[in-house]
Design a protein around this motif. Structure first.
Motif, PDB file in Angstrom:
ATOM      1  N   ASP A 221       0.814  -1.209   0.000  1.00 29.81           N
ATOM      2  CA  ASP A 221       0.000   0.000   0.000  1.00 29.81           C
ATOM      3  C   ASP A 221       0.855   1.270   0.000  1.00 29.81           C
ATOM      4  O   ASP A 221       2.087   1.204  -0.094  1.00 29.81           O
ATOM      5  N   ASN A 222       0.184   2.413   0.114  1.00 31.47           N
ATOM      6  CA  ASN A 222       0.871   3.710   0.009  1.00 31.47           C
ATOM      7  C   ASN A 222       1.627   4.108   1.268  1.00 31.47           C
ATOM      8  O   ASN A 222       2.354   5.101   1.269  1.00 31.47           O
ATOM      9  N   ILE A 223       1.478   3.337   2.358  1.00 33.68           N
ATOM     10  CA  ILE A 223       2.215   3.650   3.586  1.00 33.68           C
ATOM     11  C   ILE A 223       3.267   2.564   3.898  1.00 33.68           C
ATOM     12  O   ILE A 223       3.823   2.530   4.984  1.00 33.68           O
ATOM     13  N   ASN A 224       3.476   1.690   2.927  1.00 35.62           N
ATOM     14  CA  ASN A 224       4.497   0.641   3.053  1.00 35.62           C
ATOM     15  C   ASN A 224       4.280  -0.262   4.268  1.00 35.62           C
ATOM     16  O   ASN A 224       5.243  -0.712   4.906  1.00 35.62           O
ATOM     17  N   SER A 225       3.006  -0.538   4.583  1.00 42.64           N
ATOM     18  CA  SER A 225       2.732  -1.417   5.726  1.00 42.64           C
ATOM     19  C   SER A 225       3.214  -2.839   5.492  1.00 42.64           C
ATOM     20  O   SER A 225       3.388  -3.605   6.446  1.00 42.64           O
ATOM     21  N   GLU A 226       3.479  -3.176   4.221  1.00 43.05           N
ATOM     22  CA  GLU A 226       4.000  -4.518   3.929  1.00 43.05           C
ATOM     23  C   GLU A 226       5.333  -4.761   4.634  1.00 43.05           C
ATOM     24  O   GLU A 226       5.675  -5.907   4.959  1.00 43.05           O
ATOM     25  N   GLN A 227       6.083  -3.685   4.892  1.00 43.12           N
ATOM     26  CA  GLN A 227       7.359  -3.824   5.586  1.00 43.12           C
ATOM     27  C   GLN A 227       7.168  -4.275   7.031  1.00 43.12           C
ATOM     28  O   GLN A 227       8.084  -4.827   7.647  1.00 43.12           O
ATOM     29  N   MET A 228       5.983  -4.066   7.570  1.00 40.00           N
ATOM     30  CA  MET A 228       5.644  -4.530   8.916  1.00 40.00           C
ATOM     31  C   MET A 228       5.117  -5.964   8.887  1.00 40.00           C
ATOM     32  O   MET A 228       5.525  -6.803   9.704  1.00 40.00           O
ATOM     33  N   PHE A 229       4.218  -6.237   7.930  1.00 36.71           N
ATOM     34  CA  PHE A 229       3.500  -7.510   7.959  1.00 36.71           C
ATOM     35  C   PHE A 229       4.280  -8.668   7.342  1.00 36.71           C
ATOM     36  O   PHE A 229       4.002  -9.825   7.662  1.00 36.71           O
ATOM     37  N   MET A 230       5.244  -8.399   6.491  1.00 36.48           N
ATOM     38  CA  MET A 230       6.043  -9.493   5.928  1.00 36.48           C
ATOM     39  C   MET A 230       6.876 -10.196   7.007  1.00 36.48           C
ATOM     40  O   MET A 230       6.784 -11.417   7.151  1.00 36.48           O
ATOM     41  N   PRO A 231       7.678  -9.487   7.780  1.00 40.69           N
ATOM     42  CA  PRO A 231       8.459 -10.189   8.806  1.00 40.69           C
ATOM     43  C   PRO A 231       7.594 -10.761   9.933  1.00 40.69           C
ATOM     44  O   PRO A 231       7.944 -11.781  10.520  1.00 40.69           O
ATOM     45  N   LEU A 232       6.475 -10.098  10.244  1.00 40.27           N
ATOM     46  CA  LEU A 232       5.589 -10.626  11.283  1.00 40.27           C
ATOM     47  C   LEU A 232       5.021 -11.983  10.910  1.00 40.27           C
ATOM     48  O   LEU A 232       4.875 -12.868  11.753  1.00 40.27           O
ATOM     49  N   SER A 233       4.698 -12.150   9.639  1.00 43.19           N
ATOM     50  CA  SER A 233       4.022 -13.369   9.179  1.00 43.19           C
ATOM     51  C   SER A 233       4.971 -14.395   8.575  1.00 43.19           C
ATOM     52  O   SER A 233       4.640 -15.586   8.506  1.00 43.19           O
ATOM     53  N   GLY A 234       6.139 -13.937   8.120  1.00 42.33           N
ATOM     54  CA  GLY A 234       7.031 -14.834   7.400  1.00 42.33           C
ATOM     55  C   GLY A 234       6.563 -15.090   5.982  1.00 42.33           C
ATOM     56  O   GLY A 234       7.036 -16.009   5.314  1.00 42.33           O
ATOM     57  N   ILE A 235       5.642 -14.260   5.511  1.00 45.18           N
ATOM     58  CA  ILE A 235       5.105 -14.377   4.153  1.00 45.18           C
ATOM     59  C   ILE A 235       5.586 -13.164   3.366  1.00 45.18           C
ATOM     60  O   ILE A 235       5.358 -12.023   3.765  1.00 45.18           O
ATOM     61  N   TRP A 236       6.241 -13.428   2.229  1.00 46.55           N
ATOM     62  CA  TRP A 236       6.945 -12.362   1.527  1.00 46.55           C
ATOM     63  C   TRP A 236       6.376 -12.088   0.143  1.00 46.55           C
ATOM     64  O   TRP A 236       6.938 -11.281  -0.606  1.00 46.55           O
ATOM     65  N   ASP A 237       5.290 -12.745  -0.205  1.00 44.83           N
ATOM     66  CA  ASP A 237       4.666 -12.525  -1.510  1.00 44.83           C
ATOM     67  C   ASP A 237       3.719 -11.333  -1.420  1.00 44.83           C
ATOM     68  O   ASP A 237       2.759 -11.342  -0.646  1.00 44.83           O
ATOM     69  N   VAL A 238       3.980 -10.317  -2.231  1.00 43.06           N
ATOM     70  CA  VAL A 238       3.279  -9.038  -2.129  1.00 43.06           C
ATOM     71  C   VAL A 238       2.403  -8.815  -3.363  1.00 43.06           C
ATOM     72  O   VAL A 238       2.840  -9.051  -4.493  1.00 43.06           O
ATOM     73  N   ILE A 239       1.164  -8.373  -3.125  1.00 42.29           N
ATOM     74  CA  ILE A 239       0.249  -8.001  -4.200  1.00 42.29           C
ATOM     75  C   ILE A 239      -0.131  -6.533  -3.991  1.00 42.29           C
ATOM     76  O   ILE A 239      -0.651  -6.172  -2.940  1.00 42.29           O
ATOM     77  N   PRO A 240       0.122  -5.657  -4.966  1.00 43.95           N
ATOM     78  CA  PRO A 240      -0.235  -4.239  -4.782  1.00 43.95           C
ATOM     79  C   PRO A 240      -1.737  -4.008  -4.869  1.00 43.95           C
ATOM     80  O   PRO A 240      -2.458  -4.744  -5.553  1.00 43.95           O
ATOM     81  N   ALA A 241      -2.204  -2.995  -4.164  1.00 48.77           N
ATOM     82  CA  ALA A 241      -3.611  -2.558  -4.215  1.00 48.77           C
ATOM     83  C   ALA A 241      -4.568  -3.712  -3.955  1.00 48.77           C
ATOM     84  O   ALA A 241      -5.532  -3.915  -4.670  1.00 48.77           O
ATOM     85  N   SER A 242      -4.311  -4.462  -2.890  1.00 43.37           N
ATOM     86  CA  SER A 242      -5.086  -5.679  -2.652  1.00 43.37           C
ATOM     87  C   SER A 242      -5.727  -5.701  -1.269  1.00 43.37           C
ATOM     88  O   SER A 242      -5.909  -6.760  -0.680  1.00 43.37           O
ATOM     89  N   SER A 243      -6.077  -4.520  -0.759  1.00 45.53           N
ATOM     90  CA  SER A 243      -6.808  -4.491   0.510  1.00 45.53           C
ATOM     91  C   SER A 243      -8.306  -4.563   0.288  1.00 45.53           C
ATOM     92  O   SER A 243      -9.041  -5.117   1.098  1.00 45.53           O
ATOM     93  N   ASN A 244      -8.789  -4.002  -0.831  1.00 46.79           N
ATOM     94  CA  ASN A 244     -10.192  -4.105  -1.196  1.00 46.79           C
ATOM     95  C   ASN A 244     -10.426  -5.417  -1.921  1.00 46.79           C
ATOM     96  O   ASN A 244      -9.784  -5.717  -2.920  1.00 46.79           O
ATOM     97  N   VAL A 245     -11.360  -6.220  -1.432  1.00 48.88           N
ATOM     98  CA  VAL A 245     -11.471  -7.598  -1.925  1.00 48.88           C
ATOM     99  C   VAL A 245     -11.904  -7.670  -3.388  1.00 48.88           C
ATOM    100  O   VAL A 245     -11.437  -8.527  -4.134  1.00 48.88           O
ATOM    101  N   GLY A 246     -12.800  -6.765  -3.812  1.00 46.48           N
ATOM    102  CA  GLY A 246     -13.223  -6.797  -5.213  1.00 46.48           C
ATOM    103  C   GLY A 246     -12.078  -6.487  -6.149  1.00 46.48           C
ATOM    104  O   GLY A 246     -11.911  -7.128  -7.196  1.00 46.48           O
ATOM    105  N   ASN A 247     -11.261  -5.512  -5.769  1.00 41.52           N
ATOM    106  CA  ASN A 247     -10.090  -5.176  -6.568  1.00 41.52           C
ATOM    107  C   ASN A 247      -9.055  -6.297  -6.531  1.00 41.52           C
ATOM    108  O   ASN A 247      -8.382  -6.580  -7.524  1.00 41.52           O
ATOM    109  N   THR A 248      -8.942  -6.957  -5.381  1.00 40.06           N
ATOM    110  CA  THR A 248      -7.968  -8.036  -5.235  1.00 40.06           C
ATOM    111  C   THR A 248      -8.265  -9.189  -6.182  1.00 40.06           C
ATOM    112  O   THR A 248      -7.346  -9.797  -6.739  1.00 40.06           O
ATOM    113  N   VAL A 249      -9.538  -9.506  -6.363  1.00 36.74           N
ATOM    114  CA  VAL A 249      -9.911 -10.565  -7.307  1.00 36.74           C
ATOM    115  C   VAL A 249      -9.326 -10.271  -8.687  1.00 36.74           C
ATOM    116  O   VAL A 249      -8.752 -11.154  -9.338  1.00 36.74           O
ATOM    117  N   ILE A 250      -9.470  -9.033  -9.124  1.00 37.36           N
ATOM    118  CA  ILE A 250      -8.973  -8.656 -10.446  1.00 37.36           C
ATOM    119  C   ILE A 250      -7.444  -8.668 -10.485  1.00 37.36           C
ATOM    120  O   ILE A 250      -6.834  -9.188 -11.429  1.00 37.36           O
TER     121      ILE A 250
END
Length: 261
Positions: A150-179
């Motif tokens: 996202d635009n605040i780089n929160s992925e830098q927080m959640f990647m090490p917390l979860s151990g999951i490093w696969d990133v999808i941009p603009a994927s917080s809204n579920v309808g947009n994420t499907v696309i």
């Protein structure tokens, strides 16, 4: 009649959401990360181009889904592949439509209303790492997690917390994420969208976000080529002419500045 929110204001809104929901999102990221460890560290990249030879039918939960459900069932029975948002899953299953993929993005999507009691074996769940742990702990089929960029780089927080490093941009809204996932991961050459309309009809209640940023319970009324927003006391609070309707999406919290009546 209206204006786009500045980049600074969008950043401010994003930070406010993180401050409000951050503790819950961090907890979910940790729990879902542990869950991913237990299932053998699945990675969403394993799904790359899995559906590159198919046309994907992307199903959201707008009101046209109910209207078009029988037509969708015919396409499904003819062999079409379905990818749907979390809230649409139950409606599809009630009509014997079994999606191949279900996308989960929200930390608080209702388990009781949209998932409880449904069979999930052999259905792939693609989930935001911060999404509902009620859903992910219940799910019996394979789960592939991703981290939203996202635009605040929160992925830098959640990647090490979860151990999951696969990133999808603009994927917080579920309808947009499907696309996004349909295009970037699954590789659909073409996609048909179902249920991607406004999530209300005229005379239906919804929450309207005004220029002050506050939500107001309201009703949308079509009158004389205008869409009129009426509050729960019957007072007209906004009028939207056809040009405005082309510019603004009432479902989005990122548009403000509508002229008050």
């Amino acid at each position: 009649m209206g204006e786009y929110v500045s980049e600074a204001e969008v950043y401010k809104q994003s930070m406010a959401a993180l401050n409000q929901w951050g503790p819950q999102w961090k907890l979910h990221a940790k729990v879902n990360g542990i869950m991913n460890e237990k299932q053998g560290r699945k990675r969403i990249v394993e799904l790359t181009d899995m559906s590159a030879d198919r046309v994907g039918i992307c199903v959201a939960y707008g009101p046209s889904l109910v209207r078009d459900i029988l037509s969708l069932k015919k396409l499904y029975d003819a062999g079409s592949e379905i990818i749907c948002v979390d809230k649409a899953f139950k409606k599809l299953m009630e009509h014997n439509i079994k999606p191949k993929y279900v996308i989960l993005a929200d930390a608080n999507v209702s388990f009781d209303k949209y998932l409880k009691g449904l069979e999930t074996e052999d259905i792939i769940l693609i989930s935001n790492v911060c999404a509902s742990i009620e859903w992910t702990s219940y799910w019996k089929g394979p789960i592939y997690f991703y981290v939203n960029k996202d635009n605040i780089n929160s992925e830098q927080m959640f990647m090490p917390l979860s151990g999951i490093w696969d990133v999808i941009p603009a994927s917080s809204n579920v309808g947009n994420t499907v696309i996004m996932i349909g295009i970037q991961i699954l590789g659909y050459p073409k996609m048909l969208l179902v249920g991607y309309d406004y999530c209300w009809y005229p005379r239906e209640n919804f929450n309207f976000i005004g220029t002050d940023g506050k939500m107001t319970p309201a009703t949308l009324i079509a009158k004389d080529s205008e869409m009129i927003v009426v509050n729960n006391k019957g007072k007209v609070i906004y009028k939207l002419s056809p040009p405005d309707l082309q510019k603004f999406d009432l479902a989005s919290p990122f548009y403000y500045g509508l002229e008050e009546n």
